[in-house]
Design a protein around this motif. Structure first.
Motif, mmCIF file in Angstrom:
data_model
loop_
_atom_site.group_PDB
_atom_site.id
_atom_site.type_symbol
_atom_site.label_atom_id
_atom_site.label_comp_id
_atom_site.label_asym_id
_atom_site.label_seq_id
_atom_site.Cartn_x
_atom_site.Cartn_y
_atom_site.Cartn_z
ATOM 1 N N SER A 175 0.847 -1.191 0.000
ATOM 2 C CA SER A 175 0.000 0.000 0.000
ATOM 3 C C SER A 175 0.886 1.245 0.000
ATOM 4 O O SER A 175 1.763 1.394 0.864
ATOM 5 C CB SER A 175 -0.897 -0.018 1.244
ATOM 6 N N THR A 176 0.643 2.140 -0.973
ATOM 7 C CA THR A 176 1.588 3.229 -1.219
ATOM 8 C C THR A 176 0.888 4.579 -1.336
ATOM 9 O O THR A 176 -0.112 4.725 -2.043
ATOM 10 C CB THR A 176 2.369 2.967 -2.525
ATOM 11 N N TYR A 177 1.445 5.559 -0.652
ATOM 12 C CA TYR A 177 1.033 6.956 -0.824
ATOM 13 C C TYR A 177 2.146 7.676 -1.570
ATOM 14 O O TYR A 177 3.291 7.703 -1.109
ATOM 15 C CB TYR A 177 0.783 7.633 0.513
ATOM 16 N N TYR A 178 1.823 8.251 -2.722
ATOM 17 C CA TYR A 178 2.795 8.998 -3.512
ATOM 18 C C TYR A 178 2.405 10.462 -3.481
ATOM 19 O O TYR A 178 1.307 10.832 -3.893
ATOM 20 C CB TYR A 178 2.820 8.497 -4.960
ATOM 21 N N GLU A 179 3.310 11.305 -3.009
ATOM 22 C CA GLU A 179 3.008 12.732 -2.857
ATOM 23 C C GLU A 179 3.664 13.544 -3.962
ATOM 24 O O GLU A 179 4.882 13.542 -4.117
ATOM 25 C CB GLU A 179 3.484 13.222 -1.494
ATOM 26 N N ARG A 224 -6.323 5.321 5.150
ATOM 27 C CA ARG A 224 -5.750 4.249 4.324
ATOM 28 C C ARG A 224 -4.467 3.677 4.927
ATOM 29 O O ARG A 224 -4.067 2.577 4.583
ATOM 30 C CB ARG A 224 -5.498 4.761 2.902
ATOM 31 N N ASN A 225 -3.789 4.453 5.773
ATOM 32 C CA ASN A 225 -2.633 3.963 6.539
ATOM 33 C C ASN A 225 -1.630 3.208 5.659
ATOM 34 O O ASN A 225 -1.408 1.997 5.824
ATOM 35 C CB ASN A 225 -3.120 3.055 7.668
ATOM 36 N N PRO A 226 -0.992 3.891 4.709
ATOM 37 C CA PRO A 226 -0.111 3.209 3.754
ATOM 38 C C PRO A 226 1.120 2.588 4.412
ATOM 39 O O PRO A 226 1.601 3.056 5.445
ATOM 40 C CB PRO A 226 0.292 4.331 2.802
ATOM 41 N N GLN A 227 1.637 1.559 3.760
ATOM 42 C CA GLN A 227 2.858 0.906 4.232
ATOM 43 C C GLN A 227 4.113 1.674 3.807
ATOM 44 O O GLN A 227 5.143 1.588 4.467
ATOM 45 C CB GLN A 227 2.927 -0.519 3.675
ATOM 46 N N LEU A 246 1.267 6.114 11.627
ATOM 47 C CA LEU A 246 0.999 5.375 10.396
ATOM 48 C C LEU A 246 2.105 4.353 10.128
ATOM 49 O O LEU A 246 3.263 4.539 10.509
ATOM 50 C CB LEU A 246 0.873 6.327 9.213
ATOM 51 N N ARG A 247 1.730 3.273 9.433
ATOM 52 C CA ARG A 247 2.666 2.165 9.230
ATOM 53 C C ARG A 247 3.959 2.602 8.523
ATOM 54 O O ARG A 247 5.059 2.175 8.910
ATOM 55 C CB ARG A 247 1.995 1.056 8.409
ATOM 56 N N ALA A 248 3.832 3.447 7.506
ATOM 57 C CA ALA A 248 5.021 3.883 6.783
ATOM 58 C C ALA A 248 5.964 4.671 7.686
ATOM 59 O O ALA A 248 7.191 4.534 7.593
ATOM 60 C CB ALA A 248 4.612 4.744 5.583
ATOM 61 N N VAL A 249 5.384 5.467 8.577
ATOM 62 C CA VAL A 249 6.191 6.322 9.449
ATOM 63 C C VAL A 249 6.842 5.498 10.557
ATOM 64 O O VAL A 249 8.054 5.613 10.800
ATOM 65 C CB VAL A 249 5.324 7.460 10.031
ATOM 66 N N THR A 250 6.078 4.658 11.226
ATOM 67 C CA THR A 250 6.658 3.851 12.316
ATOM 68 C C THR A 250 7.673 2.852 11.780
ATOM 69 O O THR A 250 8.631 2.502 12.471
ATOM 70 C CB THR A 250 5.558 3.098 13.079
ATOM 71 N N GLY A 251 7.484 2.409 10.537
ATOM 72 C CA GLY A 251 8.430 1.467 9.942
ATOM 73 C C GLY A 251 9.589 2.133 9.232
ATOM 74 O O GLY A 251 10.482 1.445 8.712
ATOM 75 N N GLY A 252 9.602 3.463 9.203
ATOM 76 C CA GLY A 252 10.687 4.183 8.548
ATOM 77 C C GLY A 252 10.700 4.018 7.038
ATOM 78 O O GLY A 252 11.739 4.197 6.398
ATOM 79 N N ARG A 253 9.540 3.729 6.468
ATOM 80 C CA ARG A 253 9.479 3.506 5.019
ATOM 81 C C ARG A 253 8.868 4.724 4.310
ATOM 82 O O ARG A 253 7.843 4.644 3.641
ATOM 83 C CB ARG A 253 8.712 2.225 4.709
ATOM 84 N N VAL A 254 9.520 5.848 4.509
ATOM 85 C CA VAL A 254 9.147 7.108 3.866
ATOM 86 C C VAL A 254 10.361 7.551 3.051
ATOM 87 O O VAL A 254 11.456 7.677 3.587
ATOM 88 C CB VAL A 254 8.760 8.185 4.893
#
Length: 289
Positions: A175-179, A224-227, A246-254
């Motif tokens: 799951s991806t958020y693209y800014e 949506r809480n992206p990964q 959010l999952r992406a932030v806590t997992g450092g996947r930004v």
């Protein structure tokens, strides 16, 4: 287009006949554009058009480009810059006497209308979806009498893209958020960037119903809480309301793309494979090892 079919197109179409002029095409604004002869003096007002002409072997036709065209450097550095789609330098454009101006189809842009009113031949159109990128490459090849080169370029691009896509086959969808910018503008699944995300083993969080490049309600992103998040830094994400957990932030996947990656990702042109490789590195880095 399947990989083998793409390769198979190389031989029979490499001897494609030269473009016949006068040539009439319809641009993305529904305007009929006629070229009476092969264009010799072209102004490209979008980086994607500049990059495409260079990849087609038609860079020698360029007499000017827009302010944001920065690739290939050897092509664009010597050329005059004549403003942008929203702030064209009309006087400079007219002085260069172009026989073709390549612009966009945005109703908010002043360029196409102003150039046409000044008596110039202007094609307004860009690739918004994945398939449209290839359609525009083929069209520019036709306009510039580089059809065989366009066929080879498209086949090569598709082969590279298919090879990269195979590297993530069978891997879980991310799951991806693209800014695009902090407004926040993002990408729908049918945009060329959204399609690239899918080919990289991801899925944009944006519903198709919102369009290709919508401005989002920030609450949708939280819901949506992206990964994975692409297009901003981890520090920027952490301070946005409701994003810290959010999952992406806590997992450092930004991930913030490099300047070169950002250009490749944002331009519907010949560097789609470079854009896809960057996305795979964010979503499935193990696939590139």
């Amino acid at each position: 287009m399947p990989f083998l079919l793409a390769l198979g197109l190389l031989a029979p179409l490499s001897t494609a006949a030269a473009t016949t002029y006068p040539l009439t095409v319809t641009d993305d604004l529904g305007r009929r554009i006629t070229l009476n002869a092969e264009p010799r003096r072209i102004i490209a007002m979008l980086p994607s058009h500049t990059e495409t002409l260079a990849a087609l072997g038609a860079a020698d036709k360029l007499v000017a480009v827009d302010l944001y065209s920065n690739y290939p450097r050897a092509v664009v550095e010597p050329l005059p810059k004549v403003g942008s789609a929203y702030q064209p330098n009309l006087e400079a454009i007219l002085a260069l006497k172009p026989d073709l101006v390549l612009a966009d189809e945005s109703s908010g842009s002043r360029l196409t209308q102003k150039m046409a009113q000044a008596g110039l031949t202007v094609y307004g159109g860009t690739g918004q979806t994945f398939n449209e990128v290839f359609e525009k490459i083929a069209l520019l090849g036709k306009l510039t009498n580089r059809e065989a080169n366009a066929t080879r370029l498209i086949a090569s691009m598709r082969a590279d893209l298919n090879a990269l896509q195979r590297s993530v086959a069978g891997r879980p969808t991310v799951s991806t958020y693209y800014e695009i910018d902090p407004s926040p503008y993002s990408v729908g699944p049918h945009s060329f960037i959204g399609t690239l995300i899918g080919k990289a083993g991801g899925q944009t969080i944006v519903p198709a119903a919102l369009g290709d490049f919508p401005k989002l309600d920030p609450e949708l992103i939280v819901q949506r809480n992206p990964q994975v998040m692409v297009g901003l830094t981890l520090d920027e994400a952490r301070v946005r309301p409701g994003w810290a957990g959010l999952r992406a932030v806590t997992g450092g996947r930004v991930f913030q793309p490099t300047a070169e990656e950002r250009d490749a990702l944002s331009r519907p042109g010949p560097r789609l494979a470079q854009a896809l490789r960057a996305l795979i590195r964010y979503l499935h880095p193990e696939a590139l090892k």
